[in-house]
Design a protein around this motif. Sequence first.
Motif, PDB file in Angstrom:
ATOM      1  N   GLU A  88      44.368  90.619 -11.791  1.00 12.81           N
ATOM      2  CA  GLU A  88      45.032  90.274 -10.412  1.00 12.81           C
ATOM      3  C   GLU A  88      45.789  91.544  -9.881  1.00 12.81           C
ATOM      4  OE1 GLU A  88      47.420  86.926 -10.891  1.00 12.81           O
ATOM      5  OE2 GLU A  88      45.631  85.697 -11.688  1.00 12.81           O
ATOM      6  N   VAL A  89      46.343  92.176 -10.642  1.00 11.34           N
ATOM      7  CA  VAL A  89      47.318  93.316 -10.112  1.00 11.34           C
ATOM      8  C   VAL A  89      46.704  94.543 -10.064  1.00 11.34           C
ATOM      9  CG1 VAL A  89      49.542  94.565 -10.800  1.00 11.34           C
ATOM     10  CG2 VAL A  89      49.258  92.232 -11.301  1.00 11.34           C
ATOM     11  N   ALA A  90      45.843  94.854 -10.876  1.00 10.66           N
ATOM     12  CA  ALA A  90      45.028  96.336 -11.001  1.00 10.66           C
ATOM     13  C   ALA A  90      44.086  96.491  -9.939  1.00 10.66           C
ATOM     14  CB  ALA A  90      44.845  96.979 -12.243  1.00 10.66           C
ATOM     15  N   SER A 142      49.429 102.382 -12.488  1.00 16.39           N
ATOM     16  CA  SER A 142      50.332 103.440 -12.930  1.00 16.39           C
ATOM     17  C   SER A 142      51.730 103.355 -12.619  1.00 16.39           C
ATOM     18  CB  SER A 142      49.745 104.759 -12.350  1.00 16.39           C
ATOM     19  OG  SER A 142      49.674 104.827 -11.227  1.00 16.39           O
ATOM     20  N   LEU A 143      51.930 102.055 -11.880  1.00 17.15           N
ATOM     21  CA  LEU A 143      53.338 102.208 -11.439  1.00 17.15           C
ATOM     22  C   LEU A 143      54.211 100.721 -11.992  1.00 17.15           C
ATOM     23  CD1 LEU A 143      53.060 102.482  -7.626  1.00 17.15           C
ATOM     24  CD2 LEU A 143      54.003 104.215  -9.338  1.00 17.15           C
ATOM     25  N   VAL A 144      53.470  99.851 -12.673  1.00 21.27           N
ATOM     26  CA  VAL A 144      53.887  98.622 -13.375  1.00 21.27           C
ATOM     27  C   VAL A 144      53.866  98.724 -14.930  1.00 21.27           C
ATOM     28  CG1 VAL A 144      53.716  97.265 -11.427  1.00 21.27           C
ATOM     29  CG2 VAL A 144      51.761  97.610 -13.113  1.00 21.27           C
ATOM     30  N   PRO A 145      54.590  98.204 -15.641  1.00 26.42           N
ATOM     31  CA  PRO A 145      54.488  98.051 -17.169  1.00 26.42           C
ATOM     32  C   PRO A 145      53.495  97.090 -17.440  1.00 26.42           C
ATOM     33  CG  PRO A 145      56.353  96.999 -16.439  1.00 26.42           C
ATOM     34  CD  PRO A 145      56.322  97.760 -15.078  1.00 26.42           C
ATOM     35  N   ILE A 146      52.684  97.263 -18.452  1.00 32.52           N
ATOM     36  CA  ILE A 146      51.515  96.180 -18.862  1.00 32.52           C
ATOM     37  C   ILE A 146      51.998  95.438 -19.951  1.00 32.52           C
ATOM     38  CG2 ILE A 146      49.299  96.264 -19.800  1.00 32.52           C
ATOM     39  CD1 ILE A 146      48.695  98.779 -18.582  1.00 32.52           C
ATOM     40  N   PRO A 147      52.055  94.006 -19.842  1.00 31.98           N
ATOM     41  CA  PRO A 147      52.265  93.174 -20.813  1.00 31.98           C
ATOM     42  C   PRO A 147      51.610  92.945 -21.991  1.00 31.98           C
ATOM     43  CG  PRO A 147      51.614  91.768 -18.833  1.00 31.98           C
ATOM     44  CD  PRO A 147      51.690  93.405 -18.620  1.00 31.98           C
ATOM     45  N   LEU A 148      51.520  93.807 -22.683  1.00 31.59           N
ATOM     46  CA  LEU A 148      50.340  93.959 -23.793  1.00 31.59           C
ATOM     47  C   LEU A 148      51.140  93.627 -25.092  1.00 31.59           C
ATOM     48  CD1 LEU A 148      47.543  94.226 -24.619  1.00 31.59           C
ATOM     49  CD2 LEU A 148      47.542  96.645 -24.909  1.00 31.59           C
ATOM     50  N   LEU A 149      51.248  92.384 -25.629  1.00 30.30           N
ATOM     51  CA  LEU A 149      52.195  91.891 -26.943  1.00 30.30           C
ATOM     52  C   LEU A 149      50.994  91.168 -27.622  1.00 30.30           C
ATOM     53  CD1 LEU A 149      55.175  90.459 -25.177  1.00 30.30           C
ATOM     54  CD2 LEU A 149      55.030  92.940 -26.170  1.00 30.30           C
ATOM     55  N   ASP A 165      49.037  98.051 -29.937  1.00 31.40           N
ATOM     56  CA  ASP A 165      48.476  99.355 -29.533  1.00 31.40           C
ATOM     57  C   ASP A 165      47.545  99.285 -28.519  1.00 31.40           C
ATOM     58  OD1 ASP A 165      49.744  99.905 -32.016  1.00 31.40           O
ATOM     59  OD2 ASP A 165      47.873  99.542 -33.445  1.00 31.40           O
ATOM     60  N   MET A 166      47.560 100.250 -27.609  1.00 28.27           N
ATOM     61  CA  MET A 166      46.878 100.267 -26.476  1.00 28.27           C
ATOM     62  C   MET A 166      45.351 100.528 -26.774  1.00 28.27           C
ATOM     63  SD  MET A 166      47.165 103.241 -23.255  1.00 28.27           S
ATOM     64  CE  MET A 166      48.892 102.585 -23.103  1.00 28.27           C
ATOM     65  N   PRO A 167      44.576  99.812 -26.240  1.00 25.47           N
ATOM     66  CA  PRO A 167      43.221  99.763 -26.483  1.00 25.47           C
ATOM     67  C   PRO A 167      42.503 101.133 -25.920  1.00 25.47           C
ATOM     68  CG  PRO A 167      43.468  97.530 -25.617  1.00 25.47           C
ATOM     69  CD  PRO A 167      44.839  98.478 -25.571  1.00 25.47           C
ATOM     70  N   ALA A 168      41.503 101.586 -26.418  1.00 23.04           N
ATOM     71  CA  ALA A 168      40.885 102.943 -25.925  1.00 23.04           C
ATOM     72  C   ALA A 168      40.542 102.690 -24.449  1.00 23.04           C
ATOM     73  CB  ALA A 168      39.771 103.146 -26.618  1.00 23.04           C
ATOM     74  N   GLY A 169      39.886 101.386 -24.163  1.00 22.25           N
ATOM     75  CA  GLY A 169      39.632 101.537 -22.867  1.00 22.25           C
ATOM     76  C   GLY A 169      40.514 101.458 -21.749  1.00 22.25           C
ATOM     77  N   LEU A 170      41.801 100.621 -22.191  1.00 17.92           N
ATOM     78  CA  LEU A 170      42.696 100.938 -21.410  1.00 17.92           C
ATOM     79  C   LEU A 170      43.477 102.288 -21.291  1.00 17.92           C
ATOM     80  CD1 LEU A 170      44.973  99.414 -19.518  1.00 17.92           C
ATOM     81  CD2 LEU A 170      46.195  98.989 -21.480  1.00 17.92           C
ATOM     82  N   GLY A 171      43.410 103.110 -22.088  1.00 15.07           N
ATOM     83  CA  GLY A 171      43.777 104.372 -22.264  1.00 15.07           C
ATOM     84  C   GLY A 171      42.806 105.233 -21.063  1.00 15.07           C
ATOM     85  N   ASN A 172      41.679 105.113 -21.220  1.00 14.06           N
ATOM     86  CA  ASN A 172      40.888 105.772 -20.278  1.00 14.06           C
ATOM     87  C   ASN A 172      41.121 105.416 -18.967  1.00 14.06           C
ATOM     88  OD1 ASN A 172      39.759 107.177 -22.325  1.00 14.06           O
ATOM     89  ND2 ASN A 172      37.969 105.662 -22.969  1.00 14.06           N
ATOM     90  N   LEU A 173      41.258 103.887 -18.723  1.00 13.14           N
ATOM     91  CA  LEU A 173      41.512 103.539 -17.231  1.00 13.14           C
ATOM     92  C   LEU A 173      42.809 104.099 -16.859  1.00 13.14           C
ATOM     93  CD1 LEU A 173      40.865 101.647 -15.011  1.00 13.14           C
ATOM     94  CD2 LEU A 173      42.097  99.683 -16.483  1.00 13.14           C
TER      95      LEU A 173
END
Length: 207
Positions: free
Chosen positions: A46-48, A88-95, A171-179
């Motif tokens: 919804e956000v990205a 790139s401006l908002v924190p990602i709620p990855l818990l 931990d940040m997934p590899a796909g999210l890091g590439n994104l």
Amino acid sequence: MDTANTKKQKLNSQVMQLQQLIAAPLVATLEADAMTTQSYLSFLREVAFEPSKDNPGDLGKLRTFVFQYTQNENGQKITKSVQVPIISLVPIPLLQIKEAVFDFDIKILDSETESAEESFSFDENQRQSNDNIPKMSMRAALTPQSGKSSSQKENSMSANMKVKVVMHQADMPAGLGNLLSLSANNFSVESVPEPEKEQDQPRPFTD
């Protein structure tokens, strides 16, 4: 009469197989962890990303935040347009759940032993598979936790479980890091062309 039946149903509802009683809070913890992942995916969609009109199943284009500012270059005012991805401006709620501790008292009520049915077969492998060890199943129920008075025990019969859940940043997934890396590269600053001014044309000479 109705009150007695209601109490009996509530009491019987607390009796279950021992493995079910132990597994129920574990399964609930896993489902809660999966719900946080689903919430993260919904937030990311919804956000990205902008929804695709042609194919609703696709994520669509990356949402960007565009603004303009004026800069002096060589004595001239030039308008710049900046395009920044919103992700790139908002924190990602990855818990995710790091630790879950369950503390509850269990009383074993009875046990049942299931004996395997004997059958004759010329196949040796089939006969070995039938010679299983008898399975034992135990029924259990939650009991009041120790160290409480009689009145407190009656109130704690249906809720004697203590649960402690510790969450931390996943931990940040590899796909999210590439994104995020691609979105950082998509950060752009461009000059906005000035609108062309209408030149004054000479009026035709008339007597």
